[in-house]
Design an enzyme around this catalytic site. Structure first.
Site, mmCIF file in Angstrom:
data_model
loop_
_atom_site.group_PDB
_atom_site.id
_atom_site.type_symbol
_atom_site.label_atom_id
_atom_site.label_comp_id
_atom_site.label_asym_id
_atom_site.label_seq_id
_atom_site.Cartn_x
_atom_site.Cartn_y
_atom_site.Cartn_z
ATOM 1 N N ILE A 34 -61.869 -123.496 23.387
ATOM 2 C CA ILE A 34 -61.723 -122.419 22.323
ATOM 3 C C ILE A 34 -60.311 -122.588 21.765
ATOM 4 O O ILE A 34 -59.518 -121.988 22.547
ATOM 5 C CB ILE A 34 -62.342 -121.104 22.942
ATOM 6 C CG1 ILE A 34 -63.902 -121.349 23.191
ATOM 7 C CG2 ILE A 34 -62.432 -120.018 21.574
ATOM 8 C CD1 ILE A 34 -64.339 -120.019 23.704
ATOM 9 N N TYR A 39 -56.320 -102.064 27.031
ATOM 10 C CA TYR A 39 -55.668 -100.950 26.802
ATOM 11 C C TYR A 39 -56.064 -99.950 27.997
ATOM 12 O O TYR A 39 -55.103 -99.237 28.523
ATOM 13 C CB TYR A 39 -55.600 -100.209 25.511
ATOM 14 C CG TYR A 39 -54.990 -98.951 25.308
ATOM 15 C CD1 TYR A 39 -53.346 -99.181 25.170
ATOM 16 C CD2 TYR A 39 -55.285 -97.778 25.448
ATOM 17 C CE1 TYR A 39 -52.751 -97.812 25.013
ATOM 18 C CE2 TYR A 39 -54.594 -96.566 25.494
ATOM 19 C CZ TYR A 39 -53.251 -96.733 25.272
ATOM 20 O OH TYR A 39 -52.412 -95.629 25.320
ATOM 21 N N TYR A 83 -64.438 -113.165 28.200
ATOM 22 C CA TYR A 83 -63.077 -113.783 27.732
ATOM 23 C C TYR A 83 -62.020 -113.070 28.227
ATOM 24 O O TYR A 83 -61.703 -111.853 28.327
ATOM 25 C CB TYR A 83 -63.046 -113.553 26.244
ATOM 26 C CG TYR A 83 -61.820 -113.813 25.484
ATOM 27 C CD1 TYR A 83 -60.726 -114.667 26.026
ATOM 28 C CD2 TYR A 83 -61.612 -113.397 24.112
ATOM 29 C CE1 TYR A 83 -59.541 -114.934 25.203
ATOM 30 C CE2 TYR A 83 -60.490 -113.587 23.274
ATOM 31 C CZ TYR A 83 -59.262 -114.312 24.020
ATOM 32 O OH TYR A 83 -58.242 -114.489 23.311
ATOM 33 N N LYS A 89 -64.119 -117.965 28.619
ATOM 34 C CA LYS A 89 -63.122 -118.438 28.251
ATOM 35 C C LYS A 89 -61.884 -117.877 29.072
ATOM 36 O O LYS A 89 -61.576 -116.846 28.822
ATOM 37 C CB LYS A 89 -62.962 -117.919 26.608
ATOM 38 C CG LYS A 89 -61.569 -118.451 26.060
ATOM 39 C CD LYS A 89 -61.691 -117.759 24.536
ATOM 40 C CE LYS A 89 -60.217 -118.307 23.915
ATOM 41 N NZ LYS A 89 -59.965 -117.697 22.928
ATOM 42 N N ARG A 99 -52.881 -110.596 26.814
ATOM 43 C CA ARG A 99 -52.809 -109.827 25.663
ATOM 44 C C ARG A 99 -53.491 -108.363 26.058
ATOM 45 O O ARG A 99 -53.500 -107.451 25.326
ATOM 46 C CB ARG A 99 -53.816 -110.507 24.628
ATOM 47 C CG ARG A 99 -53.112 -111.668 24.071
ATOM 48 C CD ARG A 99 -53.656 -112.095 22.701
ATOM 49 N NE ARG A 99 -53.491 -111.311 21.573
ATOM 50 C CZ ARG A 99 -52.942 -111.760 20.376
ATOM 51 N NH1 ARG A 99 -52.521 -113.201 20.359
ATOM 52 N NH2 ARG A 99 -52.650 -110.831 19.514
ATOM 53 N N THR A 123 -59.681 -113.175 18.748
ATOM 54 C CA THR A 123 -58.370 -112.887 18.643
ATOM 55 C C THR A 123 -57.553 -113.443 17.336
ATOM 56 O O THR A 123 -57.092 -113.082 16.713
ATOM 57 C CB THR A 123 -57.482 -113.311 19.782
ATOM 58 O OG1 THR A 123 -58.129 -112.733 20.993
ATOM 59 C CG2 THR A 123 -56.131 -112.689 19.904
#
Length: 291
Positions: free
Chosen positions: A203, A107, A133, A161, A138, A44
Site C-alpha cells: 500500500i 491518541y 493497519y 498493512k 503516527r 492516511t
C-alpha cells in the site's frame, strides 16, 4: 485476495482546502491507465483525519463509481472511536467497496487487549474483508504480532498493512498468519523485501507519482524475480525517501502538483511543502524521470 500495488490515494484539494472532485476523477483515471492494482481511498495519504464524515463517504463513493469494478477499491474506515470506525465501515460496505482498511485507534493509546477487542467488535458486525493497519510512528500504539495472530482467526479480518518497515516482524507475521490473512507492506523503501519474503503487496505512497513502475515492482517481487525487483526498487529509492522529507502527504501532493495531476491544496493542520524541501523532492523526481 487483493495483491500487488495498492496506491494510498491522495485526496486532491483546491487552494482553500475544499475537495477537488475534478482532480479526484483525474487521478483515478491516471491509476486505471497506468496499471495500479488497487486503490485505497481516504487513508492516511488521503487526509482521512481532516475530512468530515460526509466528505469521507463522498470520496469513497466517487472512487467506487468511477472504478466501476475494474480494480478493487479499499476504503480507509479506521478511527480512534470504535463506534465511529464501525459506522464508517458499515457505510463503506454499503457504497460497494471491496475491503476496508482500519488503522489502530490513535491518541487514546489502548492496550493490546483494547485493540484486539476494537477490531474484533467491528469484524463481527460488518461482513466485509477488513485489513488492519499498524503504523505506530503516527498513532503512538503498536499492534504487536501476538495480537495480530489472535485477530487472524476472525474470518472477516483479511490482512494487515504493516507499516513499521521491520522485515523480521513481517517474516514472523507471514510465518504465523500467512495462511489466514494477507500481509501487506505500508513502507515503500522495504516493500520489495516484504513481498519477496511472502507478502502479498504494497500500500504505496510512491505509487501516486510512479504507478506503472510500482505495479511492475510488485509484479516482479510476487513472481520471485528477486534481482529485477531489487534493481527497480533501488531506482525508485529517491522517491521512497524524499516523499517523506516532511509528513505524508505533504511532499507527495507537492510532487503531484509539479506533474500537473492535482492543484496545490492541502488541509490544515497540514501545510504546503516548505520551500527549503523543494529541491530534494524535485531532485528525486528528476532522478526517477518524472520531470
Amino acid at each position: 485476495m487483493i495483491t500487488g500495488s495498492m496506491v494510498a490515494l491522495v485526496t486532491p484539494m483546491h487552494a482553500d482546502g475544499g475537495v477537488d472532485w475534478d482532480g479526484l476523477t483525474r487521478v483515478v483515471d491516471f491509476h486505471l491507465r497506468e496499471g495500479t492494482d488497487s486503490i485505497v481511498a481516504v487513508g492516511t495519504t488521503g487526509e482521512s483525519a481532516t475530512l468530515d464524515v460526509t466528505e469521507h463517504c463522498q470520496v469513497i463513493s466517487r472512487v467506487v463509481q468511477q472504478v466501476a469494478g475494474r480494480i478493487p477499491v479499499i476504503a480507509g474506515t479506521g478511527a480512534n472511536s470504535t463506534h465511529e470506525a464501525l459506522q464508517l465501515t458499515e457505510e463503506a460496505k454499503g457504497l460497494g467497496v471491496d475491503a476496508c482498511l482500519l488503522v489502530t485507534p490513535y491518541y487514546n493509546k489502548p492496550t493490546q487487549e483494547g485493540m484486539y477487542q476494537h477490531f474484533k467488535y467491528i469484524a463481527e458486525r460488518v461482513d466485509i474483508p477488513q485489513i488492519l493497519y499498524n503504523v505506530p510512528g503516527r498513532t503512538s500504539v503498536d499492534l504487536l504480532p501476538e495480537t495480530v495472530e489472535r485477530l487472524a482467526d476472525i474470518d472477516t479480518i483479511a490482512g494487515i498493512k504493516e507499516a513499521t518497515g521491520d522485515i523480521d516482524r513481517a517474516r514472523r507475521l507471514i510465518a504465523s498468519c500467512g495462511s489466514k490473512m494477507a500481509i501487506y507492506s505500508g513502507d515503500d523503501p522495504t516493500a520489495v523485501e516484504l513481498i519477496l519474503a511472502g507478502g502479498q503487496g504494497n500500500i504505496s505512497v510512491t505509487a501516486n507519482v510512479a504507478p506503472a513502475r510500482m505495479a511492475e515492482l510488485c509484479r516482479l517481487a510476487l513472481a520471485g524475480e528477486t534481482d529485477a525487483a531489487r534493481r527497480l526498487n533501488e531506482a525508485l529509492m529517491p522517491l521512497h525517501t524524499n516523499l517523506f522529507i516532511e509528513s505524508n502527504p505533504i511532499p507527495v501532493k507537492w510532487a503531484m502538483q509539479q506533474m500537473a495531476l492535482i492543484e496545490g491544496g492541502i488541509r490544515l493542520p497540514l501545510t504546503p511543502l516548505a520551500e527549503g524541501a523543494h529541491d530534494a523532492v524535485r531532485d528525486a523526481m528528476k532522478r526517477c524521470g518524472l520531470l
